[in-house]
Enzyme design. Structure first.
Site, PDB file in Angstrom:
ATOM      1  N   ASP A  43      14.536  13.592  18.346  1.00 58.58           N
ATOM      2  CA  ASP A  43      15.201  12.325  18.021  1.00 58.58           C
ATOM      3  C   ASP A  43      14.319  11.401  17.179  1.00 58.58           C
ATOM      4  O   ASP A  43      14.689  10.265  16.903  1.00 58.58           O
ATOM      5  CB  ASP A  43      15.650  11.609  19.307  1.00 58.58           C
ATOM      6  CG  ASP A  43      14.479  11.168  20.170  1.00 58.58           C
ATOM      7  OD1 ASP A  43      13.325  11.584  19.879  1.00 58.58           O
ATOM      8  OD2 ASP A  43      14.694  10.415  21.140  1.00 58.58           O
ATOM      9  N   GLU A  45      11.170  10.331  17.973  1.00 57.34           N
ATOM     10  CA  GLU A  45      10.090   9.665  18.715  1.00 57.34           C
ATOM     11  C   GLU A  45       8.758  10.361  18.435  1.00 57.34           C
ATOM     12  O   GLU A  45       8.690  11.592  18.360  1.00 57.34           O
ATOM     13  CB  GLU A  45      10.382   9.684  20.220  1.00 57.34           C
ATOM     14  CG  GLU A  45      11.482   8.743  20.641  1.00 57.34           C
ATOM     15  CD  GLU A  45      11.693   8.727  22.154  1.00 57.34           C
ATOM     16  OE1 GLU A  45      10.908   9.374  22.885  1.00 57.34           O
ATOM     17  OE2 GLU A  45      12.647   8.062  22.599  1.00 57.34           O
ATOM     18  N   GLN A 103       4.176 -10.216   2.951  1.00 54.79           N
ATOM     19  CA  GLN A 103       4.967 -11.186   3.735  1.00 54.79           C
ATOM     20  C   GLN A 103       3.990 -12.012   4.583  1.00 54.79           C
ATOM     21  O   GLN A 103       3.936 -11.898   5.799  1.00 54.79           O
ATOM     22  CB  GLN A 103       5.985 -10.447   4.607  1.00 54.79           C
ATOM     23  CG  GLN A 103       7.001  -9.666   3.780  1.00 54.79           C
ATOM     24  CD  GLN A 103       8.055  -8.990   4.642  1.00 54.79           C
ATOM     25  OE1 GLN A 103       8.536  -9.564   5.608  1.00 54.79           O
ATOM     26  NE2 GLN A 103       8.418  -7.762   4.288  1.00 54.79           N
ATOM     27  N   HIS A 136      -3.758  -8.286   0.375  1.00 58.24           N
ATOM     28  CA  HIS A 136      -2.995  -8.979  -0.670  1.00 58.24           C
ATOM     29  C   HIS A 136      -3.300 -10.474  -0.660  1.00 58.24           C
ATOM     30  O   HIS A 136      -3.392 -11.105  -1.709  1.00 58.24           O
ATOM     31  CB  HIS A 136      -1.501  -8.744  -0.459  1.00 58.24           C
ATOM     32  CG  HIS A 136      -0.655  -9.347  -1.534  1.00 58.24           C
ATOM     33  ND1 HIS A 136      -0.734  -8.948  -2.850  1.00 58.24           N
ATOM     34  CD2 HIS A 136       0.289 -10.324  -1.491  1.00 58.24           C
ATOM     35  CE1 HIS A 136       0.118  -9.660  -3.575  1.00 58.24           C
ATOM     36  NE2 HIS A 136       0.746 -10.496  -2.779  1.00 58.24           N
ATOM     37  N   LYS A 198       3.508 -16.100 -15.820  1.00 60.60           N
ATOM     38  CA  LYS A 198       4.839 -15.499 -15.732  1.00 60.60           C
ATOM     39  C   LYS A 198       5.690 -16.187 -14.669  1.00 60.60           C
ATOM     40  O   LYS A 198       5.183 -16.853 -13.773  1.00 60.60           O
ATOM     41  CB  LYS A 198       4.753 -14.002 -15.433  1.00 60.60           C
ATOM     42  CG  LYS A 198       4.271 -13.676 -14.034  1.00 60.60           C
ATOM     43  CD  LYS A 198       4.381 -12.190 -13.755  1.00 60.60           C
ATOM     44  CE  LYS A 198       3.751 -11.818 -12.427  1.00 60.60           C
ATOM     45  NZ  LYS A 198       4.253 -12.503 -11.265  1.00 60.60           N
ATOM     46  N   ASP A 228       3.274  -1.913  -7.484  1.00 60.77           N
ATOM     47  CA  ASP A 228       4.396  -1.364  -6.730  1.00 60.77           C
ATOM     48  C   ASP A 228       5.391  -0.721  -7.702  1.00 60.77           C
ATOM     49  O   ASP A 228       5.279   0.457  -8.021  1.00 60.77           O
ATOM     50  CB  ASP A 228       5.035  -2.474  -5.891  1.00 60.77           C
ATOM     51  CG  ASP A 228       6.103  -1.947  -4.935  1.00 60.77           C
ATOM     52  OD1 ASP A 228       6.469  -0.762  -5.040  1.00 60.77           O
ATOM     53  OD2 ASP A 228       6.586  -2.722  -4.090  1.00 60.77           O
ATOM     54  N   THR A 229       6.334  -1.479  -8.215  1.00 58.83           N
ATOM     55  CA  THR A 229       7.298  -0.898  -9.155  1.00 58.83           C
ATOM     56  C   THR A 229       6.766  -0.899 -10.586  1.00 58.83           C
ATOM     57  O   THR A 229       7.426  -0.388 -11.497  1.00 58.83           O
ATOM     58  CB  THR A 229       8.627  -1.680  -9.124  1.00 58.83           C
ATOM     59  OG1 THR A 229       8.357  -3.044  -9.454  1.00 58.83           O
ATOM     60  CG2 THR A 229       9.273  -1.600  -7.754  1.00 58.83           C
ATOM     61  N   GLY A 231       6.572  -3.203 -12.697  1.00 57.18           N
ATOM     62  CA  GLY A 231       7.262  -4.094 -13.628  1.00 57.18           C
ATOM     63  C   GLY A 231       6.329  -5.146 -14.208  1.00 57.18           C
ATOM     64  O   GLY A 231       6.261  -5.347 -15.422  1.00 57.18           O
TER      65      GLY A 231
END
Length: 317
Positions: A43, A45, A103, A136, A198, A228-229, A231
């Site tokens: 499952d 776990e 975050q 970060h 920016k 990350d992406t 961009g």
């Protein structure tokens, strides 16, 4: 360094996030990785079995909380609990990449501060210390009530570029938030700094506004902590070339490289992207433009210094 570390009380374990890096760290220290298995029930776990005694040992668990982030965090929390119940003397978390670090504050109403939640989870589970690399936001150190050793990737990246003997360099921050990091590299390479001003209309979408600093005819090195992406970094590189830079290199400590990142880097003006192995790079992302440097000697040395109660700050100089 001797091939075998002299203190058997130091044990290094790894979970599933970055086994290759953990093996390199253990090799640098002069020990072998501790025996443990990480499996899953049908499952999903997680089940962890530590297959050697850790009673009275100082244990170092190497685990980046990179993709799949939540799986790797749960593995780590369960491992800490297992070590605590197995009477380890100290449980030291070696987290080259700290997931959820972006975050770190409430920028809008009703947002969580997930970087603080992860710190609470680690402490509540029983972690005694955290060794990490290029958070970060450096203030995340204050989210912990246990000792935290915050290592820096700038010296490793700087040494690589210094060996290339560029003339007329400029070190460029892709945003205002990275100026301190950019200044550290610029000081090491004795170069001026530039800043990309920016605006970010929504998450993962960056829009270049203008460039602060004289880049005309210079070799520019863009430095960030996380790509990350890709961009932000590719837009910045293209803007630098459009505004007169001779060529553009980019570097970061943590190559998250999700979504369209590799296609963007491949088709961008970036001549070479230099990253570290804080996050493993899958084979499909190993393109000619990417050079990966190892942080194992830095982290291995930090573990030895922590274990022998020596200064770690000397590694930043």
């Amino acid at each position: 360094m001797a091939s075998t570390y002299k203190d058997a009380a130091l044990k290094v374990f790894t979970l599933n996030s970055n086994r290759k890096l953990a093996g390199e760290i253990a090799e640098h220290i002069g020990t072998t990785l501790g025996k443990c298995t990480v499996t899953s029930f049908s499952d999903g776990e997680i089940q962890i079995n530590i297959e050697e005694s850790v009673r009275g040992c100082d244990v170092y668990v190497v685990q980046s909380t990179s993709t799949p982030v939540n799986q790797h965090i749960m593995e780590l929390l369960i491992m800490i609990d297992a070590l605590k119940r197995a009477s380890a003397r100290s449980i030291n978390i070696v987290m080259p990449y700290y997931g959820y670090a972006r975050q770190d504050r409430k920028s809008r109403s009703r947002e969580p501060i997930t970087a603080k939640l992860v710190a609470n989870l680690l402490e509540t589970s029983g972690a005694d210390r955290v060794i990490t690399l290029d958070l970060h936001a450096p203030q995340i150190q204050g989210f912990f009530d246990v000792p935290i050793d915050h290592l820096q990737g700038v010296p490793i990246l700087s040494d690589y570029f210094e060996a290339k003997n560029f003339d007329d360099l400029i070190i460029v921050s892709p945003d205002h938030g990275g100026v301190t990091r950019t200044r550290k590299m610029a000081d090491r390479l004795k170069a001026p700094i530039g800043i990309i001003d920016k605006r970010r209309p929504r998450p993962n979408v960056a829009e270049v506004m203008n460039i602060v600093g004289n880049i005309e005819g210079k070799t520019a090195i863009l430095i960030d902590d996380i790509i990350d992406t890709a961009g932000t970094i590719t837009l910045a590189a293209n803007a630098l070339i459009e505004n007169g830079a001779k060529e553009v290199y980019a570097c970061c400590t943590h190559p998250v490289l999700s979504g369209p990142a590799m296609e963007r880097i491949e088709s961008s003006q970036i001549k070479e992207l230099v990253i570290t192995n804080s996050i493993p790079l899958p084979d499909e992302k190993k393109i000619d433009k990417v050079t990966q440097l190892s942080v194992a000697p830095l982290i291995g040395e930090a573990i030895i210094r922590v274990h022998e109660e020596q200064s770690v700050s000397i590694l930043f100089d």
